[in-house]
Design a protein around this motif. Sequence first.
Motif, short mmCIF file in Angstrom:
data_model
loop_
_atom_site.label_atom_id
_atom_site.label_comp_id
_atom_site.label_asym_id
_atom_site.label_seq_id
_atom_site.Cartn_x
_atom_site.Cartn_y
_atom_site.Cartn_z
N SER A 174 21.20 73.81 9.18
CA SER A 174 21.18 75.08 9.92
C SER A 174 20.81 74.87 11.39
O SER A 174 21.01 75.77 12.21
CB SER A 174 20.20 76.04 9.27
OG SER A 174 18.87 75.51 9.29
N VAL A 234 20.40 85.48 16.00
CA VAL A 234 20.34 85.59 14.55
C VAL A 234 20.90 86.95 14.14
O VAL A 234 20.86 87.91 14.91
CB VAL A 234 18.90 85.40 14.03
CG1 VAL A 234 18.42 83.99 14.28
CG2 VAL A 234 17.94 86.41 14.66
N MET A 236 30.20 81.30 14.33
CA MET A 236 29.64 81.15 15.67
C MET A 236 30.08 79.84 16.32
O MET A 236 30.29 78.84 15.65
CB MET A 236 28.10 81.17 15.61
CG MET A 236 27.50 82.50 15.30
SD MET A 236 25.68 82.41 15.15
CE MET A 236 25.28 84.15 15.26
N ASN A 261 26.61 78.52 4.82
CA ASN A 261 25.16 78.64 4.93
C ASN A 261 24.53 78.63 3.54
O ASN A 261 25.08 79.22 2.60
CB ASN A 261 24.77 79.95 5.62
CG ASN A 261 25.10 79.95 7.10
OD1 ASN A 261 25.26 78.90 7.72
ND2 ASN A 261 25.22 81.14 7.67
N TYR A 271 22.97 75.74 14.62
CA TYR A 271 23.09 77.08 15.21
C TYR A 271 22.12 77.35 16.35
O TYR A 271 22.29 78.35 17.07
CB TYR A 271 22.81 78.14 14.15
CG TYR A 271 23.82 78.26 13.05
CD1 TYR A 271 25.11 78.70 13.32
CD2 TYR A 271 23.48 77.95 11.74
CE1 TYR A 271 26.04 78.84 12.30
CE2 TYR A 271 24.41 78.10 10.71
CZ TYR A 271 25.68 78.54 11.00
OH TYR A 271 26.59 78.68 9.99
N GLU A 272 21.08 76.56 16.48
CA GLU A 272 19.99 76.92 17.38
C GLU A 272 20.51 77.19 18.79
O GLU A 272 21.35 76.46 19.32
CB GLU A 272 18.93 75.83 17.37
CG GLU A 272 18.18 75.80 16.04
CD GLU A 272 17.10 74.74 15.98
OE1 GLU A 272 16.59 74.35 17.04
OE2 GLU A 272 16.77 74.30 14.86
N TYR A 284 22.48 83.80 11.75
CA TYR A 284 23.45 82.76 12.04
C TYR A 284 24.65 82.86 11.09
O TYR A 284 24.51 82.85 9.88
CB TYR A 284 22.83 81.39 11.87
CG TYR A 284 21.73 81.05 12.85
CD1 TYR A 284 21.73 81.56 14.15
CD2 TYR A 284 20.69 80.20 12.49
CE1 TYR A 284 20.73 81.24 15.05
CE2 TYR A 284 19.68 79.86 13.38
CZ TYR A 284 19.70 80.38 14.66
OH TYR A 284 18.71 80.05 15.55
N SER A 285 25.84 82.93 11.69
CA SER A 285 27.08 83.03 10.93
C SER A 285 27.94 81.79 11.14
O SER A 285 27.95 81.20 12.23
CB SER A 285 27.86 84.27 11.38
OG SER A 285 29.19 84.24 10.91
N ASN A 297 21.85 80.24 19.28
CA ASN A 297 22.64 81.43 18.98
C ASN A 297 21.73 82.59 18.55
O ASN A 297 20.60 82.36 18.10
CB ASN A 297 23.62 81.14 17.85
CG ASN A 297 24.87 80.43 18.32
OD1 ASN A 297 25.59 80.92 19.19
ND2 ASN A 297 25.13 79.26 17.76
N LEU A 299 14.88 81.55 12.33
CA LEU A 299 16.00 81.00 11.56
C LEU A 299 16.33 82.01 10.47
O LEU A 299 15.47 82.36 9.66
CB LEU A 299 15.63 79.65 10.93
CG LEU A 299 15.42 78.46 11.85
CD1 LEU A 299 15.04 77.23 11.03
CD2 LEU A 299 16.67 78.16 12.67
N LEU A 358 29.12 76.53 18.41
CA LEU A 358 27.93 75.69 18.24
C LEU A 358 27.73 74.76 19.42
O LEU A 358 28.67 74.10 19.87
CB LEU A 358 28.06 74.85 16.96
CG LEU A 358 28.28 75.62 15.65
CD1 LEU A 358 28.47 74.66 14.49
CD2 LEU A 358 27.13 76.58 15.37
#
Length: 334
Positions: A123, A131, A137, A239, A126-127, A133-134, A129, A279, A139
């Motif tokens: 996960s 929340v 998105m 996810n 995604y950081e 998180y999809s 982005n 998260l 990256l």
Amino acid sequence: MTPKNLLVTGGAGFIGRNMIRGLLDDGHTVTSVDNFKIGGRRHIPGDLRDHVEWLEGDTRDLPLLTELMKGRDAVVHLAAPSSFLMYEEDPVDGASVTVHGFLNVLETMRRADVGKLVYASTSAVYEGNPVPYSETMGLRPPDLKALSKKWNEEVARQYAERYGLVALGLRPFSVYGHDEFSKGGYANVISLFAWAVLNGVTPVVWGDGSQTRDFIYVEDAGRAFRTALEADLPTHEFNVGTGIETSFNDILAMIGEEVGSLLEREYVDVPIAIYAQRLWADVDRASRVLGFRHEIDVREGVRRVVAAARRAQESGQWPALKDAQMYFESLPAS
């Protein structure tokens, strides 16, 4: 369900052990290759020792994987450093295992005509982005762990497009559970807090405790990998979370309820430069396409962690665990 002859990399790890138990229940034959770097063989549960072929090895060993891939129906790939902190300690080795080892898995699968791979991403991709998180998105991975895992996803898609291999990448969120002792200071914060509290050590909280995680119990995470293994789907990423975020302060309150007291805690500045405040997984694709939803909520999960910690305390495992939450003090300054 047709029984399969499976190769699992990193099977002795935290998620691997719990996943393999379910694979055996499903009737599959499992061979695991693991370097036993975290925890060692002694953490393999007794009910698994005689029902799995446990081999010591490294996914960067191409001849080894070439031999092990013969006659397999599918592969579950978990072998890589699991914690951001591991990459901070040894960036070269962390990236090497994650990237080189993954490419070896794909290439030996191609040569042996093994058509299905289920693998662990993260996960952390995604950081940065918003929340939740999809999977849709864009990256821009912020650190070496996330970047290495994103590279895994890209090369898996390339092998899928060029060679017809199916690769399902799972992005676990904050995985925790009852038997995390092998991870020591790398363990999930729920375990670290529980271990501290039951030994009379004040829990140390980074920041003000308002940060959140999408905590998913390890048995649910293992079931997600088993579900992906059985799914008749093209290459995708999914996810693996609950769709619910819980703060560190709320976790401490739950642990306090389990031990029957209000917990003191020590708040400290976050000691690392890259740190996610929130998260939180969007689980729509996993639910709708993969057919996976979590079953164990965080309150029940905390109860199980505390109960397991009490049992470990009674068995004398504590000297190496009670101060595990202070592991970050050994890190170089950010």
